[in-house]
Design an enzyme around this catalytic site. Structure first.
Site, short mmCIF file in Angstrom:
data_model
loop_
_atom_site.label_atom_id
_atom_site.label_comp_id
_atom_site.label_asym_id
_atom_site.label_seq_id
_atom_site.Cartn_x
_atom_site.Cartn_y
_atom_site.Cartn_z
N CYS A 198 0.83 -1.20 0.00
CA CYS A 198 0.00 0.00 0.00
C CYS A 198 0.87 1.26 0.00
CB CYS A 198 -1.00 -0.04 1.15
SG CYS A 198 -2.44 0.98 0.79
N HIS A 220 -3.29 -4.83 0.37
CA HIS A 220 -2.71 -5.34 1.61
C HIS A 220 -2.75 -6.87 1.57
CE1 HIS A 220 -2.37 -1.62 3.95
NE2 HIS A 220 -3.43 -1.22 3.29
N GLU A 272 -1.07 -8.89 3.06
CA GLU A 272 -0.88 -9.49 4.40
C GLU A 272 -2.20 -9.92 5.03
OE1 GLU A 272 -0.41 -6.33 3.59
OE2 GLU A 272 -0.95 -4.92 5.19
N1 GLN Z 1 -1.99 6.74 3.01
C1 GLN Z 1 -2.09 6.03 1.78
C2 GLN Z 1 -3.46 6.17 1.15
O1 GLN Z 1 -4.40 6.55 1.80
C3 GLN Z 1 -1.76 4.56 1.97
C4 GLN Z 1 -2.74 3.85 2.83
C5 GLN Z 1 -2.23 2.55 3.38
O2 GLN Z 1 -1.04 2.28 3.36
N2 GLN Z 1 -3.12 1.71 3.88
O3 GLN Z 1 -3.62 5.90 0.00
#
Ligand code: GLN
Length: 530
Positions: free
Chosen positions: A381, A508, A510
């Site tokens: 992400c 994600h 994970e």
């Molecule tokens: N802050 C970033 C976004 O909102 C990444 C979010 C995250 O890593 N879950 O896109």
């Protein structure tokens, strides 16, 4: 084995004395055992917090925010559930008081109570029961964990709801498990049962006599301790069991089996077949093995050292290492002051998800370092967004950055920009792109090879995305797109084609990695450390 028993049976897990002594892991382990007996098991957490969901909770205090496939932001216990039960939780798996109040108040405002007084009993307690029934639908066994400890003000109506549940489905279809902490007093060198006795008295005061009492202790407790607690609780000695601390949470199911809980579960489900724990056993054996080399994984994070804040990431890495017959050590690298010196002492870098500018430059430096030194890199992400910024900077756009940290269209440097439809929603809950979304991988990429297929689904939780206008700079920096949303509008995966392993995703992964079936990206990353 769906349908093995027609009537869903319910196991309610409550806690006494203290919270945080492993109630969730105990609940999940009971679930893992029943699953290994062939049952369809579902599990749910009821949390008495007044929050509506876990999306706005601080990860330092509450640990990671876990996202369900259908896009609900929940607490980290649901991650344990998915790992232990290899089961996909949903929005029904997490019930928070705040959401229940909101539902009741909305109904009241819409005239749904036809002028009646709205009360905790029966309205709130009925709603809790409805949520339990809904989450357990179709399962052979449904486990409900009640957050906090019995006696907490805000938890009382949940305790009442689970007591009433026995009237609804029959007491024989309910098993009440109470997890209590039994402290070791170092000065007198003994385990003290008094807090547990009081906790059981509290539970009895609310009308629940537990079928199982699990005593959590730092060191093994003798039968005499269990018998003493049983006597004061007015229950049979066989129903009081001891679960002492052990090194790994994944050994808790084995501890539960040894403790005598299995006999009680067998009796409850009316089937004394042995659970098939072969795969768990294999995992446990592999995890405990020591090899000559220990590979170091640098986890570049804002909350360095706070394992709970990144628990799915560390669990996925550890499981991948176990199945690859490797030992890894996770080295925390504080993103705020991370430099090349931190990176050069590890064998690979993981940049997990995150929000806000703090530590962003350190994450960008990590990606730059990996690109320059061909060091294995896995970006999750925010870790992918920072990798794109790093690549764009290498590709000539020196001031490349994310709109999240002040980059803008006017300045021509917003390599990561806010998604249409997300503008102005930065401070509100439940508004991101959340949950499972499909992606199409580009044929011939390493990412495609890792997944072994082109159509994949991953969980998401983000507001920003890659601005495809800057793909030429990103590519010049050594990184290409490896997968997009099916319509091609959103970049979902990137990779560095010329490096050993430099893969990152907007998702994600994970959240979908399980100890018994490790996610391919984590597997690939760990293999690349060698
Ligand atoms: N802050 C970033 C976004 O909102 C990444 C979010 C995250 O890593 N879950 O896109």
């Amino acid at each position: 084995m769906a349908g093995k028993s027609k009537q869903t049976k319910y196991i309610f897990v409550t806690g006494g004395v203290l919270s945080g002594v492993g109630k969730g892991i105990t609940a999940a382990s009971i679930g893992a055992i029943l699953k290994a007996k062939g049952y369809d098991v579902s599990i749910q957490k009821c949390d008495p917090y007044l929050n509506v969901d876990a999306g706005l909770l601080n990860p330092v205090e509450h640990g990671e925010c876990f996202v369900t496939a259908d896009g609900k932001e929940t607490d980290l216990d649901l991650g344990h559930y998915e790992r232990f039960l290899d089961f996909e939780t949903s929005r029904y798996s997490s019930v928070l008081s705040g959401a229940l109040y909101q539902e009741l108040i909305d109904k009241e405002r819409n005239g749904g109570f036809h002028g009646k007084t709205v009360q905790m009993v029966p309205h709130f307690t009925d709603l809790v029961q409805e949520k339990i029934a809904k989450a357990g639908e179709g399962s052979d066994i449904h486990i409900v964990e009640i957050g906090g400890t019995v006696g907490d003000y805000e938890g009382l109506s949940f305790i009442e709801a689970i007591r009433l549940y026995a009237n609804r489905v029959g007491r024989e279809n309910c098993l009440y498990v109470h997890v209590v902490y039994v402290p070791w007093i170092n000065t007198s060198k003994e385990l003290k049962t008094k807090p547990a006795q009081n906790a059981l008295k509290d539970l009895r005061g609310f009308g629940i006599i537990p079928d199982v009492v699990v005593c959590r202790t730092e060191r093994p407790a003798g039968r005499d301790i269990c018998e003493k607690i049983a006597r004061f609780a007015g229950i049979s000695g066989d129903a009081v069991l001891n679960l002492p601390d052990i090194e790994s949470v994944y050994d808790v199911p084995f501890n539960v089996l040894k403790s005598g809980v299995l006999e009680i579960l067998n009796c409850f489900v009316g089937d004394d077949s042995d659970p098939d724990m072969t795969k768990w056993q294999k995992f446990s054996d592999l995890r405990g093995k020591k090899y000559d080399k220990v590979y170091k994984v640098g986890l570049v994070a804002k909350y360095a050292g706070n394992e709970d804040a990144y628990i799915c990431v560390t669990e996925a890495l550890k499981a991948a290492a176990a199945w690859n017959k490797m030992n890894i050590e996770i080295r925390w690298i504080n993103a705020e002051d991370a430099t090349g010196n931190d990176f050069k002492n590890v064998d690979g870098l993981v940049v997990p998800g995150g929000f806000g500018a703090r530590g962003a430059e350190g994450k960008i430096r990590a990606a730059e370092y990996a690109l320059e030194h061909d060091m294995p890199y896995l970006g999750l992400c925010l870790g992918m967004q920072m990798a794109c910024v790093a690549a764009a900077r290498r590709g000539g756009l020196k001031n490349a950055n994310s709109e999240e940290f002040g980059a803008s269209e006017e300045n021509g440097n917003n390599v990561i920009y806010i998604m249409e439809g997300q503008k102005g929603k930065e401070e509100t809950g439940g508004t991101m792109r959340l949950g499972d979304y499909p992606a199409k991988l580009v044929k011939g990429t390493k990412t495609y090879k890792l997944y072994g297929q082109g159509d994949v689904v991953e969980r998401h939780r983000h507001r920003y995305e890659v601005n495809q206008k800057y793909l030429p700079e990103i590519e010049k920096g050594g990184v290409r797109v490896a997968g997009t949303s099916p319509d091609g509008k959103l970049v979902e995966f990137i990779e560095a084609p010329d490096l050993k392993f430099f893969v990152a995703t907007q998702a994600h992964p994970e959240f979908r990695s399980r100890p018994l079936s490790v996610h391919p990206l984590f597997d690939g990353f760990v293999k690349a450390l060698r």
